[in-house]
Design a protein around this motif. Structure first.
Motif, PDB file in Angstrom:
ATOM      1  N   LEU A 187      78.362   8.490   4.182  1.00 56.22           N
ATOM      2  CA  LEU A 187      78.670   7.693   2.998  1.00 56.22           C
ATOM      3  C   LEU A 187      77.403   7.164   2.340  1.00 56.22           C
ATOM      4  CD1 LEU A 187      81.618   5.854   4.682  1.00 56.22           C
ATOM      5  CD2 LEU A 187      81.856   7.257   2.637  1.00 56.22           C
ATOM      6  N   ASP A 188      77.404   7.110   1.036  1.00 52.95           N
ATOM      7  CA  ASP A 188      76.281   6.593   0.276  1.00 52.95           C
ATOM      8  C   ASP A 188      76.828   5.678  -0.827  1.00 52.95           C
ATOM      9  OD1 ASP A 188      73.869   6.079  -0.915  1.00 52.95           O
ATOM     10  OD2 ASP A 188      73.667   8.049  -1.869  1.00 52.95           O
ATOM     11  N   PRO A 189      76.652   4.358  -0.689  1.00 52.43           N
ATOM     12  CA  PRO A 189      75.865   3.661   0.333  1.00 52.43           C
ATOM     13  C   PRO A 189      76.579   3.605   1.684  1.00 52.43           C
ATOM     14  CG  PRO A 189      76.958   2.071  -1.078  1.00 52.43           C
ATOM     15  CD  PRO A 189      77.232   3.422  -1.676  1.00 52.43           C
ATOM     16  N   LEU A 190      75.836   3.242   2.732  1.00 47.57           N
ATOM     17  CA  LEU A 190      76.404   3.185   4.076  1.00 47.57           C
ATOM     18  C   LEU A 190      77.425   2.058   4.216  1.00 47.57           C
ATOM     19  CD1 LEU A 190      73.197   3.798   6.230  1.00 47.57           C
ATOM     20  CD2 LEU A 190      74.997   5.440   5.634  1.00 47.57           C
ATOM     21  N   ARG A 191      77.280   1.052   3.385  1.00 54.68           N
ATOM     22  CA  ARG A 191      78.229  -0.068   3.374  1.00 54.68           C
ATOM     23  C   ARG A 191      78.656  -0.298   1.930  1.00 54.68           C
ATOM     24  NH1 ARG A 191      76.050  -5.737   5.496  1.00 54.68           N
ATOM     25  NH2 ARG A 191      76.259  -4.614   7.483  1.00 54.68           N
ATOM     26  N   GLY A 192      79.949  -0.526   1.709  1.00 56.72           N
ATOM     27  CA  GLY A 192      80.376  -0.718   0.332  1.00 56.72           C
ATOM     28  C   GLY A 192      81.838  -1.086   0.204  1.00 56.72           C
ATOM     29  N   THR A 193      82.310  -1.087  -1.029  1.00 54.68           N
ATOM     30  CA  THR A 193      83.700  -1.424  -1.357  1.00 54.68           C
ATOM     31  C   THR A 193      84.262  -0.349  -2.281  1.00 54.68           C
ATOM     32  OG1 THR A 193      83.384  -3.812  -1.121  1.00 54.68           O
ATOM     33  CG2 THR A 193      85.214  -3.079  -2.509  1.00 54.68           C
ATOM     34  N   ILE A 194      85.465   0.103  -1.976  1.00 59.56           N
ATOM     35  CA  ILE A 194      86.164   1.065  -2.828  1.00 59.56           C
ATOM     36  C   ILE A 194      87.273   0.297  -3.537  1.00 59.56           C
ATOM     37  CG2 ILE A 194      87.369   3.275  -2.921  1.00 59.56           C
ATOM     38  CD1 ILE A 194      86.276   3.778  -0.031  1.00 59.56           C
ATOM     39  N   PRO A 216      96.620  -2.159  -7.645  1.00 58.00           N
ATOM     40  CA  PRO A 216      95.256  -2.503  -7.214  1.00 58.00           C
ATOM     41  C   PRO A 216      95.086  -2.276  -5.711  1.00 58.00           C
ATOM     42  CG  PRO A 216      96.132  -4.193  -8.665  1.00 58.00           C
ATOM     43  CD  PRO A 216      97.274  -3.264  -8.372  1.00 58.00           C
ATOM     44  N   SER A 217      93.995  -1.607  -5.344  1.00 59.77           N
ATOM     45  CA  SER A 217      93.759  -1.240  -3.948  1.00 59.77           C
ATOM     46  C   SER A 217      92.274  -1.387  -3.639  1.00 59.77           C
ATOM     47  CB  SER A 217      94.196   0.209  -3.708  1.00 59.77           C
ATOM     48  OG  SER A 217      95.538   0.410  -4.134  1.00 59.77           O
ATOM     49  N   ILE A 218      91.957  -2.201  -2.625  1.00 57.43           N
ATOM     50  CA  ILE A 218      90.555  -2.508  -2.312  1.00 57.43           C
ATOM     51  C   ILE A 218      90.292  -2.280  -0.830  1.00 57.43           C
ATOM     52  CG2 ILE A 218      88.766  -4.288  -2.337  1.00 57.43           C
ATOM     53  CD1 ILE A 218      90.291  -5.623  -4.640  1.00 57.43           C
ATOM     54  N   THR A 219      89.275  -1.466  -0.553  1.00 52.89           N
ATOM     55  CA  THR A 219      88.883  -1.132   0.812  1.00 52.89           C
ATOM     56  C   THR A 219      87.399  -1.431   1.001  1.00 52.89           C
ATOM     57  OG1 THR A 219      90.504   0.686   0.896  1.00 52.89           O
ATOM     58  CG2 THR A 219      88.714   0.737   2.508  1.00 52.89           C
ATOM     59  N   HIS A 220      87.058  -2.221   2.025  1.00 51.93           N
ATOM     60  CA  HIS A 220      85.665  -2.502   2.365  1.00 51.93           C
ATOM     61  C   HIS A 220      85.304  -1.669   3.606  1.00 51.93           C
ATOM     62  CE1 HIS A 220      85.891  -5.967  -0.341  1.00 51.93           C
ATOM     63  NE2 HIS A 220      87.021  -6.303   0.277  1.00 51.93           N
ATOM     64  N   TYR A 221      84.102  -1.102   3.628  1.00 48.36           N
ATOM     65  CA  TYR A 221      83.718  -0.283   4.775  1.00 48.36           C
ATOM     66  C   TYR A 221      82.266  -0.536   5.164  1.00 48.36           C
ATOM     67  CZ  TYR A 221      81.107   2.767   1.612  1.00 48.36           C
ATOM     68  OH  TYR A 221      80.203   3.242   0.700  1.00 48.36           O
ATOM     69  N   ASP A 222      81.955  -0.226   6.421  1.00 44.07           N
ATOM     70  CA  ASP A 222      80.605  -0.375   6.947  1.00 44.07           C
ATOM     71  C   ASP A 222      80.384   0.738   7.973  1.00 44.07           C
ATOM     72  OD1 ASP A 222      78.112  -1.262   7.675  1.00 44.07           O
ATOM     73  OD2 ASP A 222      78.810  -3.095   8.677  1.00 44.07           O
ATOM     74  N   THR A 223      79.346   1.550   7.789  1.00 44.19           N
ATOM     75  CA  THR A 223      79.068   2.644   8.718  1.00 44.19           C
ATOM     76  C   THR A 223      78.565   2.087  10.043  1.00 44.19           C
ATOM     77  OG1 THR A 223      78.516   4.142   6.900  1.00 44.19           O
ATOM     78  CG2 THR A 223      77.749   4.755   9.101  1.00 44.19           C
ATOM     79  N   LEU A 224      79.219   2.468  11.134  1.00 42.99           N
ATOM     80  CA  LEU A 224      78.837   2.018  12.462  1.00 42.99           C
ATOM     81  C   LEU A 224      77.930   3.012  13.171  1.00 42.99           C
ATOM     82  CD1 LEU A 224      82.301   0.692  13.749  1.00 42.99           C
ATOM     83  CD2 LEU A 224      80.425  -0.642  12.764  1.00 42.99           C
ATOM     84  N   GLU A 225      78.187   4.307  12.922  1.00 42.98           N
ATOM     85  CA  GLU A 225      77.458   5.352  13.635  1.00 42.98           C
ATOM     86  C   GLU A 225      77.534   6.630  12.806  1.00 42.98           C
ATOM     87  OE1 GLU A 225      77.370   7.037  18.263  1.00 42.98           O
ATOM     88  OE2 GLU A 225      78.859   5.553  17.628  1.00 42.98           O
ATOM     89  N   ALA A 226      76.426   7.371  12.745  1.00 43.96           N
ATOM     90  CA  ALA A 226      76.389   8.610  11.979  1.00 43.96           C
ATOM     91  C   ALA A 226      76.116   9.787  12.905  1.00 43.96           C
ATOM     92  CB  ALA A 226      75.328   8.545  10.890  1.00 43.96           C
TER      93      ALA A 226
END
Length: 314
Positions: A187-194, A216-226
């Motif tokens: 993912l780019d960025p590794l952390r973000g909001t959709i 309306p739909s909101i998802t927050h994400y954070d990469t833990l491991e690649a």
């Protein structure tokens, strides 16, 4: 657009709204009466949908102001809750107000038309849990749901007070829902909001999609491991739409590994031994509906997801 016209069987007559101008007839019928595209198409094929008094094909493009007459089938009886032992369904916590379970794959939250497999509600009934009767009879106590192919933590209300309280908490986003997912690529960025609205897919009944007039739909994400071919991400849902995580990451061209419905690579899924999406409801945190104290429940990865993760790490 959806309408509240389909409250039962019988004939409904109304002018075509401006917002449906130019749509296929089956799409318009589906939207107006809250039907699936398959059901709407069957009605049109059967001559049960007339445009200005004339039978038309599903592909006919309707015009605003045309007079639409649709004969709706009688509503089906709601599916019954049948107590049925569910293999792998584990009760994590239970008291007089709530029961929290670790849901295995292949289990629906509650009975629904067309589903003949096991359900969380049926499984709880089989082991003697009395569930709140608020809401539709077949959805006793269900305040949120997990897909059949998604595993992990799920809470069910046992008392009427808990049902009311938890429904409110979910509605006003006072519940923290965290999922872990393995998505294809990086993912780019590794952390973000959709932040992208979701509604039913315009062409496929069983899928959902990002559409301009969706909810309306909101998802927050954070990469833990690649890994070379995929990434393990922590996901926090701000909203709770059907298939939200799957749709959002697919839209970014990073579908959940193994999620062939939303465009995942079947070769990678086979290599990892997956026949469903790598998606797990990891953590659920909320205030107890009676005591007001914060409670938190966490679920470990099931065997199939853990094995797949091990292969990615090797």
């Amino acid at each position: 657009m959806t309408a509240a016209y389909a409250t039962g069987g019988g004939q409904r007559s109304l002018p075509v709204p401006d917002g449906l101008d130019g749509l296929r007839l089956d799409q318009a019928v589906a939207r107006l009466f809250g039907l699936s595209r398959t059901t709407a198409a069957a009605l049109v094929d059967a001559g049960a949908a007339l445009v200005d008094g004339t039978v038309r094909a599903n592909s006919y493009k309707i015009r605003a102001g045309s007079w639409l007459e649709v004969t709706l089938p009688a509503p089906a009886a709601p599916p019954a809750v049948v107590p049925q032992a569910v293999s792998g369904l584990r009760v994590v916590y239970a008291d007089d107000d709530i029961v929290v379970v670790d849901k295995p794959v292949g289990v629906a939250a509650h009975p629904s038309p067309g589903w003949t497999g096991p359900t969380v509600i049926g499984g709880l009934a089989a082991i003697g849990h009395r569930i709140s009767t608020s809401g539709a009879a077949e959805r006793q106590g269900v305040v949120h749901r997990l897909d059949v192919g998604t595993t992990g933590i799920m809470a069910v209300a046992k008392s009427e007070q808990a049902y009311t309280s938890l429904k409110r908490a979910f509605k006003y986003r006072e519940v923290e829902k965290r999922y872990h997912a393995v998505v294809q690529g990086h993912l780019d960025p590794l952390r973000g909001t959709i932040d992208a609205p979701i509604d039913r897919h315009p062409h496929h009944d069983y899928r959902w999609a990002v559409v301009s007039d969706g909810k309306p739909s909101i998802t927050h994400y954070d990469t833990l491991e690649a890994f070379p071919a995929a990434s393990l991400v922590d996901v926090r849902l701000e909203t709770g739409r059907t298939h939200q995580i799957r749709v959002h990451f697919s839209t970014l061209r990073h579908p959940c590994v193994g999620d062939l419905t939303y465009g995942a690579d079947p070769t990678l899924a086979t290599r990892l031994g997956l026949d469903r999406q790598w998606l797990h409801a990891r953590e659920l945190r909320f205030r107890h509906p009676r005591t007001g104290e914060e409670v938190c429940f966490v679920s470990d990865y099931p065997d199939d997801l853990d094995r797949a993760l091990g292969i990615l790490r090797d």
